[in-house]
Motif scaffolding. Structure first.
Motif, PDB file in Angstrom:
ATOM      1  N   SER A 149      -1.261   4.180  -7.011  1.00 28.25           N
ATOM      2  CA  SER A 149      -0.611   5.314  -6.353  1.00 28.25           C
ATOM      3  C   SER A 149      -0.690   6.598  -7.173  1.00 28.25           C
ATOM      4  O   SER A 149      -0.532   7.689  -6.641  1.00 28.25           O
ATOM      5  CB  SER A 149       0.854   4.988  -6.046  1.00 28.25           C
ATOM      6  N   SER A 175       4.060   5.717   7.447  1.00 23.25           N
ATOM      7  CA  SER A 175       2.654   5.991   7.695  1.00 23.25           C
ATOM      8  C   SER A 175       2.439   7.480   7.930  1.00 23.25           C
ATOM      9  O   SER A 175       3.385   8.221   8.141  1.00 23.25           O
ATOM     10  CB  SER A 175       2.193   5.200   8.916  1.00 23.25           C
ATOM     11  N   LEU A 188       0.830  -1.197   0.000  1.00 21.92           N
ATOM     12  CA  LEU A 188       0.000   0.000   0.000  1.00 21.92           C
ATOM     13  C   LEU A 188       0.864   1.246   0.000  1.00 21.92           C
ATOM     14  O   LEU A 188       1.998   1.242   0.475  1.00 21.92           O
ATOM     15  CB  LEU A 188      -0.903   0.024   1.229  1.00 21.92           C
ATOM     16  N   ARG A 217       3.121  11.180  -1.313  1.00 16.87           N
ATOM     17  CA  ARG A 217       3.084   9.728  -1.190  1.00 16.87           C
ATOM     18  C   ARG A 217       4.166   9.285  -0.220  1.00 16.87           C
ATOM     19  O   ARG A 217       5.343   9.590  -0.410  1.00 16.87           O
ATOM     20  CB  ARG A 217       3.309   9.057  -2.540  1.00 16.87           C
ATOM     21  N   CYS A 275       0.355   5.292   1.261  1.00 20.77           N
ATOM     22  CA  CYS A 275      -0.535   6.152   2.041  1.00 20.77           C
ATOM     23  C   CYS A 275      -0.139   7.613   1.869  1.00 20.77           C
ATOM     24  O   CYS A 275       1.052   7.949   1.784  1.00 20.77           O
ATOM     25  CB  CYS A 275      -0.482   5.786   3.522  1.00 20.77           C
ATOM     26  N   ASN A 280      -6.705   9.847   6.224  1.00 21.65           N
ATOM     27  CA  ASN A 280      -5.404   9.611   5.605  1.00 21.65           C
ATOM     28  C   ASN A 280      -5.597   8.454   4.635  1.00 21.65           C
ATOM     29  O   ASN A 280      -5.801   7.311   5.038  1.00 21.65           O
ATOM     30  CB  ASN A 280      -4.327   9.281   6.639  1.00 21.65           C
ATOM     31  N   ARG A 281      -5.525   8.778   3.375  1.00 25.90           N
ATOM     32  CA  ARG A 281      -5.921   7.829   2.345  1.00 25.90           C
ATOM     33  C   ARG A 281      -4.792   6.869   2.005  1.00 25.90           C
ATOM     34  O   ARG A 281      -3.636   7.278   1.834  1.00 25.90           O
ATOM     35  CB  ARG A 281      -6.339   8.606   1.100  1.00 25.90           C
ATOM     36  N   CYS A 282      -5.123   5.593   1.886  1.00 24.83           N
ATOM     37  CA  CYS A 282      -4.186   4.575   1.447  1.00 24.83           C
ATOM     38  C   CYS A 282      -4.755   3.858   0.227  1.00 24.83           C
ATOM     39  O   CYS A 282      -5.961   3.597   0.160  1.00 24.83           O
ATOM     40  CB  CYS A 282      -3.926   3.550   2.557  1.00 24.83           C
ATOM     41  N   ARG A 322     -10.491   2.250  11.236  1.00 25.00           N
ATOM     42  CA  ARG A 322      -9.945   1.754   9.974  1.00 25.00           C
ATOM     43  C   ARG A 322     -10.812   0.649   9.425  1.00 25.00           C
ATOM     44  O   ARG A 322     -11.196  -0.269  10.135  1.00 25.00           O
ATOM     45  CB  ARG A 322      -8.538   1.211  10.173  1.00 25.00           C
ATOM     46  N   SER A 353      -7.854   2.599   4.217  1.00 23.15           N
ATOM     47  CA  SER A 353      -7.511   3.933   4.716  1.00 23.15           C
ATOM     48  C   SER A 353      -7.811   4.088   6.204  1.00 23.15           C
ATOM     49  O   SER A 353      -8.468   3.260   6.826  1.00 23.15           O
ATOM     50  CB  SER A 353      -8.261   4.999   3.915  1.00 23.15           C
ATOM     51  N   TYR A 354      -7.319   5.213   6.754  1.00 24.45           N
ATOM     52  CA  TYR A 354      -7.476   5.542   8.166  1.00 24.45           C
ATOM     53  C   TYR A 354      -8.354   6.784   8.284  1.00 24.45           C
ATOM     54  O   TYR A 354      -8.106   7.800   7.640  1.00 24.45           O
ATOM     55  CB  TYR A 354      -6.113   5.784   8.816  1.00 24.45           C
TER      56      TYR A 354
END
Length: 503
Positions: free
Chosen positions: A96, A133, A62, A104, A64, A88-90, A161, A165-166
Protein backbone atom coordinates in the motif's frame (compact mmCIF):
# COMPACT_ATOMS: atom_id res chain seq x y z
CA UNK A 1 39.53 -18.96 -65.41
CA UNK A 2 40.68 -22.51 -66.22
CA UNK A 3 40.91 -23.29 -62.50
CA UNK A 4 37.36 -22.06 -61.94
CA UNK A 5 36.18 -24.10 -64.88
CA UNK A 6 37.57 -27.25 -63.28
CA UNK A 7 35.59 -26.74 -60.06
CA UNK A 8 32.41 -28.81 -59.86
CA UNK A 9 29.35 -26.60 -59.91
CA UNK A 10 26.73 -27.17 -57.24
CA UNK A 11 23.36 -27.73 -58.82
CA UNK A 12 20.64 -25.38 -57.62
CA UNK A 13 18.62 -28.35 -56.38
CA UNK A 14 21.56 -29.65 -54.32
CA UNK A 15 22.15 -26.18 -52.91
CA UNK A 16 18.51 -25.92 -51.90
CA UNK A 17 18.70 -29.32 -50.23
CA UNK A 18 21.76 -28.26 -48.24
CA UNK A 19 20.01 -25.12 -47.07
CA UNK A 20 16.87 -27.06 -46.23
CA UNK A 21 18.89 -29.56 -44.21
CA UNK A 22 20.51 -26.75 -42.23
CA UNK A 23 17.16 -25.11 -41.54
CA UNK A 24 15.67 -28.46 -40.50
CA UNK A 25 18.51 -29.02 -38.05
CA UNK A 26 18.03 -25.59 -36.50
CA UNK A 27 14.30 -26.22 -36.30
CA UNK A 28 14.86 -29.51 -34.50
CA UNK A 29 17.06 -27.77 -31.93
CA UNK A 30 14.40 -25.10 -31.45
CA UNK A 31 11.61 -27.66 -30.94
CA UNK A 32 13.79 -29.62 -28.50
CA UNK A 33 14.37 -26.48 -26.44
CA UNK A 34 10.65 -25.72 -26.37
CA UNK A 35 9.79 -29.24 -25.21
CA UNK A 36 12.44 -29.41 -22.49
CA UNK A 37 12.00 -25.87 -21.18
CA UNK A 38 9.15 -26.42 -18.65
CA UNK A 39 10.90 -29.46 -17.16
CA UNK A 40 14.16 -27.54 -16.83
CA UNK A 41 12.37 -24.69 -15.06
CA UNK A 42 10.67 -27.04 -12.62
CA UNK A 43 14.01 -28.69 -11.86
CA UNK A 44 15.72 -25.33 -11.37
CA UNK A 45 12.95 -24.22 -9.01
CA UNK A 46 13.96 -26.96 -6.54
CA UNK A 47 12.31 -26.67 -3.13
CA UNK A 48 10.79 -23.29 -3.99
CA UNK A 49 8.28 -24.86 -6.36
CA UNK A 50 6.05 -23.16 -8.89
CA UNK A 51 2.65 -21.80 -7.97
CA UNK A 52 -0.30 -23.82 -9.22
CA UNK A 53 -2.09 -22.65 -12.34
CA UNK A 54 -4.39 -19.71 -11.74
CA UNK A 55 -4.20 -19.70 -7.94
CA UNK A 56 -3.64 -16.71 -5.66
CA UNK A 57 -2.64 -16.57 -2.01
CA UNK A 58 -5.80 -17.08 0.03
CA UNK A 59 -7.23 -14.32 2.20
CA UNK A 60 -5.20 -11.57 0.53
CA UNK A 61 -6.46 -8.10 1.53
CA UNK A 62 -6.26 -5.35 -1.09
CA UNK A 63 -6.04 -1.57 -0.95
CA UNK A 64 -7.47 0.39 -3.90
CA UNK A 65 -6.79 3.98 -4.95
CA UNK A 66 -9.82 6.19 -5.39
CA UNK A 67 -8.05 8.64 -7.71
CA UNK A 68 -7.99 7.46 -11.34
CA UNK A 69 -4.54 7.16 -12.93
CA UNK A 70 -2.83 5.97 -16.12
CA UNK A 71 -4.94 8.04 -18.53
CA UNK A 72 -4.20 7.30 -22.18
CA UNK A 73 -5.86 7.94 -25.53
CA UNK A 74 -6.11 5.81 -28.70
CA UNK A 75 -7.48 6.20 -32.21
CA UNK A 76 -10.72 4.39 -33.05
CA UNK A 77 -11.78 4.71 -36.70
CA UNK A 78 -11.27 8.26 -37.88
CA UNK A 79 -11.24 11.83 -36.60
CA UNK A 80 -14.80 11.68 -35.22
CA UNK A 81 -14.03 9.21 -32.39
CA UNK A 82 -11.34 8.84 -29.71
CA UNK A 83 -10.88 6.20 -27.00
CA UNK A 84 -9.85 7.02 -23.43
CA UNK A 85 -8.64 4.43 -20.90
CA UNK A 86 -7.76 4.77 -17.22
CA UNK A 87 -7.20 2.65 -14.12
CA UNK A 88 -8.25 2.41 -10.51
CA UNK A 89 -5.22 0.73 -9.08
CA UNK A 90 -5.40 -1.97 -6.42
CA UNK A 91 -2.43 -3.50 -4.59
CA UNK A 92 -1.85 -5.94 -1.76
CA UNK A 93 -2.07 -4.42 1.69
CA UNK A 94 1.68 -4.95 2.15
CA UNK A 95 2.31 -2.86 -1.01
CA UNK A 96 0.00 0.00 0.00
CA UNK A 97 2.99 2.33 0.35
CA UNK A 98 3.05 2.50 -3.45
CA UNK A 99 -0.22 4.46 -3.38
CA UNK A 100 -0.38 8.14 -2.34
CA UNK A 101 -1.09 8.37 1.42
CA UNK A 102 -4.18 10.54 0.86
CA UNK A 103 -5.58 8.27 -1.85
CA UNK A 104 -5.99 4.88 -0.17
CA UNK A 105 -9.44 3.48 0.34
CA UNK A 106 -10.25 1.10 3.15
CA UNK A 107 -8.70 -2.31 2.62
CA UNK A 108 -10.89 -4.71 0.70
CA UNK A 109 -11.16 -7.99 2.54
CA UNK A 110 -10.82 -11.33 0.80
CA UNK A 111 -13.85 -12.18 -1.26
CA UNK A 112 -14.81 -14.64 -3.98
CA UNK A 113 -14.50 -11.90 -6.60
CA UNK A 114 -10.97 -11.04 -5.53
CA UNK A 115 -9.80 -14.62 -5.22
CA UNK A 116 -11.06 -15.30 -8.75
CA UNK A 117 -9.21 -12.35 -10.26
CA UNK A 118 -7.83 -14.50 -13.04
CA UNK A 119 -11.28 -14.44 -14.63
CA UNK A 120 -11.42 -11.64 -17.19
CA UNK A 121 -14.52 -9.46 -17.09
CA UNK A 122 -15.91 -6.90 -19.51
CA UNK A 123 -19.20 -5.22 -18.82
CA UNK A 124 -20.68 -1.72 -18.92
CA UNK A 125 -21.02 0.49 -15.86
CA UNK A 126 -22.37 1.00 -13.32
CA UNK A 127 -20.10 -1.46 -11.54
CA UNK A 128 -20.21 -1.64 -7.76
CA UNK A 129 -16.99 -2.84 -6.18
CA UNK A 130 -18.14 -2.99 -2.58
CA UNK A 131 -17.11 -1.04 0.51
CA UNK A 132 -14.04 1.10 0.11
CA UNK A 133 -13.95 0.69 -3.66
CA UNK A 134 -13.26 3.54 -6.11
CA UNK A 135 -16.32 5.82 -5.92
CA UNK A 136 -18.54 2.80 -5.24
CA UNK A 137 -20.51 3.96 -8.28
CA UNK A 138 -20.55 3.92 -12.06
CA UNK A 139 -17.45 4.95 -13.98
CA UNK A 140 -17.70 7.62 -16.65
CA UNK A 141 -15.86 10.51 -18.30
CA UNK A 142 -16.97 14.02 -19.23
CA UNK A 143 -16.00 15.64 -22.56
CA UNK A 144 -16.44 19.18 -23.83
CA UNK A 145 -15.04 21.46 -26.56
CA UNK A 146 -12.31 23.57 -25.03
CA UNK A 147 -14.01 26.68 -26.36
CA UNK A 148 -17.35 25.77 -24.76
CA UNK A 149 -17.19 24.07 -21.36
CA UNK A 150 -20.99 24.29 -20.97
CA UNK A 151 -21.44 21.75 -23.78
CA UNK A 152 -20.10 18.83 -21.73
CA UNK A 153 -21.32 15.30 -22.42
CA UNK A 154 -21.07 12.23 -20.17
CA UNK A 155 -19.83 8.87 -21.50
CA UNK A 156 -20.28 5.71 -19.44
CA UNK A 157 -17.28 3.41 -19.27
CA UNK A 158 -16.80 -0.28 -19.78
CA UNK A 159 -14.76 -1.88 -17.02
CA UNK A 160 -12.41 -4.80 -17.41
CA UNK A 161 -10.59 -6.51 -14.56
CA UNK A 162 -7.64 -8.84 -14.53
CA UNK A 163 -5.49 -9.76 -11.54
CA UNK A 164 -6.03 -6.92 -9.00
CA UNK A 165 -6.86 -3.55 -10.60
CA UNK A 166 -9.85 -2.16 -12.50
CA UNK A 167 -9.42 -0.76 -16.01
CA UNK A 168 -12.00 1.48 -17.64
CA UNK A 169 -12.51 2.74 -21.18
CA UNK A 170 -14.88 5.05 -23.03
CA UNK A 171 -15.19 6.03 -26.68
CA UNK A 172 -15.84 9.71 -27.32
CA UNK A 173 -17.91 10.24 -30.49
CA UNK A 174 -19.34 13.03 -32.65
CA UNK A 175 -16.00 14.90 -32.62
CA UNK A 176 -15.15 17.60 -35.14
CA UNK A 177 -11.88 17.31 -37.12
CA UNK A 178 -9.06 19.62 -36.09
CA UNK A 179 -10.74 20.74 -32.86
CA UNK A 180 -9.46 20.73 -29.28
CA UNK A 181 -11.47 18.90 -26.65
CA UNK A 182 -11.00 18.52 -22.91
CA UNK A 183 -12.12 15.70 -20.63
CA UNK A 184 -12.19 14.67 -16.98
CA UNK A 185 -13.10 11.52 -15.07
CA UNK A 186 -16.54 11.75 -13.48
CA UNK A 187 -16.26 12.54 -9.79
CA UNK A 188 -12.65 13.71 -10.23
CA UNK A 189 -12.78 17.06 -12.01
CA UNK A 190 -9.02 17.61 -11.65
CA UNK A 191 -8.14 14.32 -13.36
CA UNK A 192 -8.15 14.89 -17.09
CA UNK A 193 -6.46 16.63 -20.01
CA UNK A 194 -7.08 18.01 -23.51
CA UNK A 195 -6.41 16.67 -27.01
CA UNK A 196 -6.73 17.81 -30.62
CA UNK A 197 -8.57 15.67 -33.14
CA UNK A 198 -7.07 14.82 -36.50
CA UNK A 199 -7.07 17.63 -39.05
CA UNK A 200 -8.20 16.07 -42.31
CA UNK A 201 -6.76 18.86 -44.46
CA UNK A 202 -3.30 18.45 -45.96
CA UNK A 203 -1.12 15.34 -46.09
CA UNK A 204 1.95 16.04 -43.95
CA UNK A 205 2.24 15.24 -40.24
CA UNK A 206 4.75 14.06 -37.64
CA UNK A 207 4.51 11.16 -35.22
CA UNK A 208 6.88 9.61 -32.69
CA UNK A 209 8.00 6.04 -33.31
CA UNK A 210 9.69 4.06 -30.52
CA UNK A 211 10.03 0.51 -29.31
CA UNK A 212 11.23 -1.62 -26.40
CA UNK A 213 10.57 1.00 -23.72
CA UNK A 214 10.20 0.21 -20.03
CA UNK A 215 10.65 2.09 -16.78
CA UNK A 216 14.46 1.96 -16.86
CA UNK A 217 16.60 4.41 -18.85
CA UNK A 218 13.54 5.79 -20.66
CA UNK A 219 13.26 9.16 -18.93
CA UNK A 220 15.10 10.98 -21.72
CA UNK A 221 12.84 9.48 -24.39
CA UNK A 222 9.66 10.42 -22.52
CA UNK A 223 10.89 13.95 -21.81
CA UNK A 224 11.92 14.45 -25.43
CA UNK A 225 8.52 13.40 -26.78
CA UNK A 226 6.78 15.58 -24.20
CA UNK A 227 8.64 18.64 -25.53
CA UNK A 228 7.48 18.10 -29.11
CA UNK A 229 3.88 19.21 -29.49
CA UNK A 230 4.06 18.65 -33.25
CA UNK A 231 3.83 14.86 -32.79
CA UNK A 232 0.26 13.90 -33.68
CA UNK A 233 0.54 10.54 -31.92
CA UNK A 234 3.00 7.97 -30.56
CA UNK A 235 3.57 4.53 -32.05
CA UNK A 236 5.11 2.09 -29.54
CA UNK A 237 6.38 -0.92 -31.46
CA UNK A 238 6.07 -3.58 -28.77
CA UNK A 239 7.77 -4.56 -25.50
CA UNK A 240 5.73 -2.27 -23.29
CA UNK A 241 6.86 -1.68 -19.71
CA UNK A 242 9.19 -4.68 -19.26
CA UNK A 243 7.44 -5.82 -16.09
CA UNK A 244 8.20 -9.40 -17.10
CA UNK A 245 11.96 -8.75 -16.98
CA UNK A 246 12.46 -8.56 -13.21
CA UNK A 247 15.03 -11.35 -13.43
CA UNK A 248 17.43 -8.99 -15.22
CA UNK A 249 19.77 -7.20 -12.74
CA UNK A 250 18.87 -3.57 -12.07
CA UNK A 251 22.30 -1.97 -11.87
CA UNK A 252 21.00 1.60 -11.92
CA UNK A 253 18.46 1.06 -9.09
CA UNK A 254 15.41 2.58 -10.76
CA UNK A 255 13.00 -0.06 -9.45
CA UNK A 256 11.48 -0.33 -5.97
CA UNK A 257 13.90 -2.53 -4.03
CA UNK A 258 11.31 -4.94 -2.57
CA UNK A 259 9.83 -6.19 -5.86
CA UNK A 260 9.78 -9.93 -6.35
CA UNK A 261 9.75 -11.60 -9.73
CA UNK A 262 6.34 -12.87 -10.78
CA UNK A 263 2.70 -11.71 -10.74
CA UNK A 264 2.86 -8.89 -8.17
CA UNK A 265 6.15 -7.36 -9.24
CA UNK A 266 4.97 -7.48 -12.85
CA UNK A 267 1.85 -5.43 -12.10
CA UNK A 268 3.77 -2.88 -10.04
CA UNK A 269 6.26 -2.28 -12.85
CA UNK A 270 3.44 -2.07 -15.44
CA UNK A 271 1.55 0.46 -13.31
CA UNK A 272 4.74 2.50 -12.91
CA UNK A 273 5.25 2.53 -16.67
CA UNK A 274 1.67 3.62 -17.34
CA UNK A 275 2.03 6.47 -14.85
CA UNK A 276 5.27 7.62 -16.52
CA UNK A 277 3.78 7.83 -20.01
CA UNK A 278 0.58 9.59 -18.85
CA UNK A 279 1.94 13.11 -19.58
CA UNK A 280 2.27 12.02 -23.21
CA UNK A 281 -0.58 9.54 -23.60
CA UNK A 282 -3.26 11.66 -21.91
CA UNK A 283 -3.06 14.33 -24.62
CA UNK A 284 -2.27 12.40 -27.82
CA UNK A 285 -3.07 8.85 -28.95
CA UNK A 286 -0.60 6.22 -27.73
CA UNK A 287 -0.78 3.33 -30.20
CA UNK A 288 0.93 -0.01 -29.54
CA UNK A 289 1.66 -3.43 -31.02
CA UNK A 290 2.50 -6.53 -28.95
CA UNK A 291 6.08 -7.69 -28.44
CA UNK A 292 7.76 -10.72 -26.90
CA UNK A 293 7.88 -8.99 -23.48
CA UNK A 294 4.08 -8.59 -23.52
CA UNK A 295 3.12 -12.28 -23.43
CA UNK A 296 2.91 -12.92 -19.67
CA UNK A 297 4.23 -11.87 -16.27
CA UNK A 298 7.63 -13.56 -16.74
CA UNK A 299 9.92 -13.50 -19.76
CA UNK A 300 11.10 -17.07 -19.04
CA UNK A 301 7.78 -18.86 -18.52
CA UNK A 302 4.13 -18.28 -17.68
CA UNK A 303 3.99 -21.21 -15.22
CA UNK A 304 4.28 -18.85 -12.26
CA UNK A 305 1.80 -16.28 -13.60
CA UNK A 306 -1.80 -15.81 -12.54
CA UNK A 307 -4.36 -17.04 -15.05
CA UNK A 308 -5.23 -13.41 -15.82
CA UNK A 309 -1.63 -12.58 -16.75
CA UNK A 310 -1.14 -15.03 -19.60
CA UNK A 311 -1.54 -14.82 -23.36
CA UNK A 312 -1.16 -11.03 -23.60
CA UNK A 313 -4.08 -10.39 -21.22
CA UNK A 314 -2.37 -7.49 -19.43
CA UNK A 315 -1.48 -5.84 -22.73
CA UNK A 316 -4.95 -6.36 -24.24
CA UNK A 317 -6.67 -5.03 -21.11
CA UNK A 318 -4.57 -1.91 -20.73
CA UNK A 319 -4.46 -0.85 -24.39
CA UNK A 320 -7.70 -0.45 -26.33
CA UNK A 321 -6.44 -0.79 -29.87
CA UNK A 322 -9.04 -0.55 -32.68
CA UNK A 323 -9.05 -4.15 -33.89
CA UNK A 324 -12.84 -4.40 -33.69
CA UNK A 325 -13.10 -1.30 -35.90
CA UNK A 326 -10.55 -2.82 -38.32
CA UNK A 327 -12.53 -5.94 -39.24
CA UNK A 328 -10.31 -8.03 -36.93
CA UNK A 329 -12.56 -9.06 -34.01
CA UNK A 330 -11.99 -7.57 -30.55
CA UNK A 331 -8.67 -9.18 -29.57
CA UNK A 332 -6.65 -5.91 -29.93
CA UNK A 333 -3.58 -7.72 -31.29
CA UNK A 334 -3.63 -6.41 -34.88
CA UNK A 335 -5.51 -3.50 -36.44
CA UNK A 336 -5.28 -0.61 -38.88
CA UNK A 337 -6.07 3.08 -38.92
CA UNK A 338 -5.82 5.97 -41.32
CA UNK A 339 -4.18 9.30 -40.54
CA UNK A 340 -4.62 11.92 -43.25
CA UNK A 341 -3.37 10.22 -46.46
CA UNK A 342 -1.40 7.42 -44.75
CA UNK A 343 -2.69 3.97 -43.84
CA UNK A 344 -1.06 2.35 -40.81
CA UNK A 345 -1.42 -1.43 -40.64
CA UNK A 346 -0.27 -2.80 -37.28
CA UNK A 347 0.56 -6.50 -37.13
CA UNK A 348 1.31 -9.06 -34.43
CA UNK A 349 4.73 -10.62 -35.05
CA UNK A 350 4.40 -12.86 -31.96
CA UNK A 351 1.39 -15.08 -32.74
CA UNK A 352 -1.05 -16.41 -35.31
CA UNK A 353 1.01 -17.25 -38.37
CA UNK A 354 2.82 -20.53 -39.06
CA UNK A 355 5.86 -21.01 -36.80
CA UNK A 356 5.22 -17.74 -34.97
CA UNK A 357 7.43 -17.29 -31.86
CA UNK A 358 4.51 -17.70 -29.42
CA UNK A 359 2.21 -20.68 -29.83
CA UNK A 360 -0.26 -22.54 -27.63
CA UNK A 361 2.44 -25.18 -27.12
CA UNK A 362 5.46 -22.90 -26.67
CA UNK A 363 7.28 -22.72 -23.35
CA UNK A 364 10.19 -20.24 -23.08
CA UNK A 365 10.27 -16.53 -23.89
CA UNK A 366 7.06 -15.56 -22.16
CA UNK A 367 5.02 -18.72 -22.33
CA UNK A 368 2.06 -19.88 -24.36
CA UNK A 369 -0.28 -17.72 -26.40
CA UNK A 370 -2.10 -17.01 -29.63
CA UNK A 371 -5.26 -18.34 -31.28
CA UNK A 372 -6.64 -14.85 -31.84
CA UNK A 373 -7.61 -15.42 -35.47
CA UNK A 374 -6.43 -15.68 -39.06
CA UNK A 375 -3.99 -12.78 -39.14
CA UNK A 376 -2.55 -13.40 -42.62
CA UNK A 377 -5.96 -13.43 -44.32
CA UNK A 378 -6.87 -10.22 -42.51
CA UNK A 379 -3.53 -8.63 -43.49
CA UNK A 380 -4.02 -9.47 -47.16
CA UNK A 381 -7.49 -7.93 -47.05
CA UNK A 382 -6.30 -4.72 -45.35
CA UNK A 383 -3.34 -4.31 -47.70
CA UNK A 384 -5.56 -4.86 -50.73
CA UNK A 385 -8.05 -2.31 -49.42
CA UNK A 386 -5.26 0.26 -48.89
CA UNK A 387 -3.59 -0.48 -52.24
CA UNK A 388 -6.87 0.11 -54.09
CA UNK A 389 -7.53 3.44 -52.37
CA UNK A 390 -6.38 6.27 -54.69
CA UNK A 391 -6.62 8.84 -51.89
CA UNK A 392 -3.75 7.21 -49.95
CA UNK A 393 -0.14 8.32 -50.47
CA UNK A 394 1.58 5.92 -48.09
CA UNK A 395 1.13 2.42 -46.65
CA UNK A 396 3.12 1.83 -43.44
CA UNK A 397 3.21 -1.51 -41.65
CA UNK A 398 4.22 -1.60 -37.97
CA UNK A 399 5.26 -4.72 -36.06
CA UNK A 400 7.64 -5.70 -33.29
CA UNK A 401 10.23 -8.04 -34.79
CA UNK A 402 12.53 -7.26 -37.68
CA UNK A 403 12.68 -8.79 -41.15
CA UNK A 404 16.06 -7.24 -42.07
CA UNK A 405 19.03 -5.74 -40.24
CA UNK A 406 22.65 -6.33 -39.36
CA UNK A 407 21.53 -8.82 -36.67
CA UNK A 408 19.28 -11.66 -37.74
CA UNK A 409 19.79 -14.24 -35.00
CA UNK A 410 16.75 -14.35 -32.77
CA UNK A 411 14.88 -16.68 -30.47
CA UNK A 412 13.32 -18.73 -31.87
CA UNK A 413 16.32 -18.79 -34.26
CA UNK A 414 14.45 -18.81 -37.58
CA UNK A 415 11.92 -16.06 -36.83
CA UNK A 416 13.25 -13.34 -39.21
CA UNK A 417 13.27 -15.85 -42.08
CA UNK A 418 9.80 -17.13 -41.19
CA UNK A 419 8.52 -13.54 -41.21
CA UNK A 420 10.11 -12.92 -44.60
CA UNK A 421 8.39 -16.02 -45.95
CA UNK A 422 4.89 -15.07 -44.77
CA UNK A 423 4.87 -11.25 -44.60
CA UNK A 424 7.28 -9.95 -47.24
CA UNK A 425 5.37 -11.31 -50.29
CA UNK A 426 2.29 -9.41 -49.11
CA UNK A 427 4.34 -6.23 -48.59
CA UNK A 428 5.68 -6.49 -52.14
CA UNK A 429 2.39 -7.47 -53.77
CA UNK A 430 0.48 -4.52 -52.37
CA UNK A 431 3.17 -1.83 -52.45
CA UNK A 432 4.02 -1.25 -48.79
CA UNK A 433 6.27 1.82 -48.50
CA UNK A 434 7.74 1.37 -45.01
CA UNK A 435 7.99 -1.33 -42.36
CA UNK A 436 8.74 -0.13 -38.81
CA UNK A 437 9.97 -2.70 -36.31
CA UNK A 438 11.81 -2.74 -32.99
CA UNK A 439 12.97 -5.72 -30.88
CA UNK A 440 16.72 -5.14 -31.40
CA UNK A 441 17.96 -2.38 -29.10
CA UNK A 442 19.41 -0.02 -31.67
CA UNK A 443 18.35 2.07 -34.66
CA UNK A 444 18.82 0.92 -38.25
CA UNK A 445 17.36 1.87 -41.61
CA UNK A 446 17.75 -0.05 -44.84
CA UNK A 447 17.23 1.18 -48.36
CA UNK A 448 14.41 -0.34 -50.40
CA UNK A 449 14.72 -4.13 -50.00
CA UNK A 450 13.29 -7.13 -51.82
CA UNK A 451 14.03 -10.80 -51.08
CA UNK A 452 17.28 -10.08 -49.27
CA UNK A 453 18.77 -7.68 -51.78
CA UNK A 454 18.66 -4.00 -52.62
CA UNK A 455 16.02 -3.09 -55.14
CA UNK A 456 17.10 -2.21 -58.67
CA UNK A 457 17.49 1.47 -59.44
CA UNK A 458 17.87 3.44 -62.64
CA UNK A 459 20.87 5.44 -63.83
CA UNK A 460 19.83 8.46 -61.78
CA UNK A 461 19.04 6.47 -58.63
CA UNK A 462 15.29 6.30 -59.16
CA UNK A 463 13.52 3.14 -58.08
CA UNK A 464 12.76 0.60 -60.80
CA UNK A 465 10.97 -1.68 -58.33
CA UNK A 466 8.43 -0.95 -55.63
CA UNK A 467 10.07 -2.16 -52.42
CA UNK A 468 9.62 -1.17 -48.75
CA UNK A 469 12.25 0.47 -46.58
CA UNK A 470 12.78 -1.31 -43.23
CA UNK A 471 13.43 0.52 -39.95
CA UNK A 472 14.45 -0.97 -36.60
CA UNK A 473 13.91 1.40 -33.68
CA UNK A 474 14.19 -0.51 -30.40
CA UNK A 475 16.31 1.80 -28.25
CA UNK A 476 13.75 3.83 -26.31
CA UNK A 477 15.06 2.65 -22.91
CA UNK A 478 14.92 -0.58 -20.92
CA UNK A 479 16.82 -2.69 -18.40
CA UNK A 480 18.61 -4.90 -20.91
CA UNK A 481 20.94 -2.35 -22.49
CA UNK A 482 21.55 -1.00 -26.02
CA UNK A 483 23.17 -3.25 -28.62
CA UNK A 484 26.06 -3.02 -31.04
CA UNK A 485 25.96 -3.39 -34.80
CA UNK A 486 25.69 -6.88 -36.26
CA UNK A 487 27.76 -8.49 -39.01
CA UNK A 488 25.56 -8.20 -42.10
CA UNK A 489 25.89 -4.59 -43.33
CA UNK A 490 24.83 -5.06 -46.95
CA UNK A 491 21.35 -3.54 -46.76
CA UNK A 492 21.68 -0.99 -43.94
CA UNK A 493 22.14 2.66 -44.91
CA UNK A 494 22.00 4.31 -41.50
CA UNK A 495 22.30 3.20 -37.86
CA UNK A 496 22.81 4.23 -34.25
CA UNK A 497 24.21 1.63 -31.84
CA UNK A 498 25.35 1.16 -28.25
CA UNK A 499 27.84 4.03 -28.51
CA UNK A 500 24.85 6.34 -29.07
CA UNK A 501 22.84 4.90 -26.16
CA UNK A 502 19.12 5.23 -25.63
CA UNK A 503 16.69 7.84 -26.87
Amino acid sequence: AREMARRPRVAPRALLLRRASLLAMLLQVQVLLLLLWPAALALAAGGRGLRARGTMPGGQALVCAERPTQLHLAFVDGPSRMALSWTNRCVREQDSGLLPPDDRSAALGPSAALRQSGREELRPGPLSLGAGSPDNASFAARLWPKANATAARLFEAQTRRYFLSYHHEVVFDALEPGQEYCYSIAGHDQVGDCFVTQDTTGASFSFASLGDMGTNRSRGTIESISRHDEFAFVMHGGDVGYGDDLGVPDFIHERPAHLERGPYGYEIIYDDFMDKIQPIASRRPYMTVPGNHDVSCDILTDLDCDEGQRNFTAYRTRFRMPSAESRASSHRMWYSFRFKTTQFICIDTETDYPWAPTQRWSGPVGGRGGDFGDQLTWLRSELARASDDPSLDWIIVVGHRQLYGTKLFDFPPLTPYVMRHYFEPLFLEFGVDLYIGAHIHYYERTGPVKHGRKCRTGANGEEREKCPVHVINGAAGNCEGPEGRGLDHRLVESGGYNEVGYG
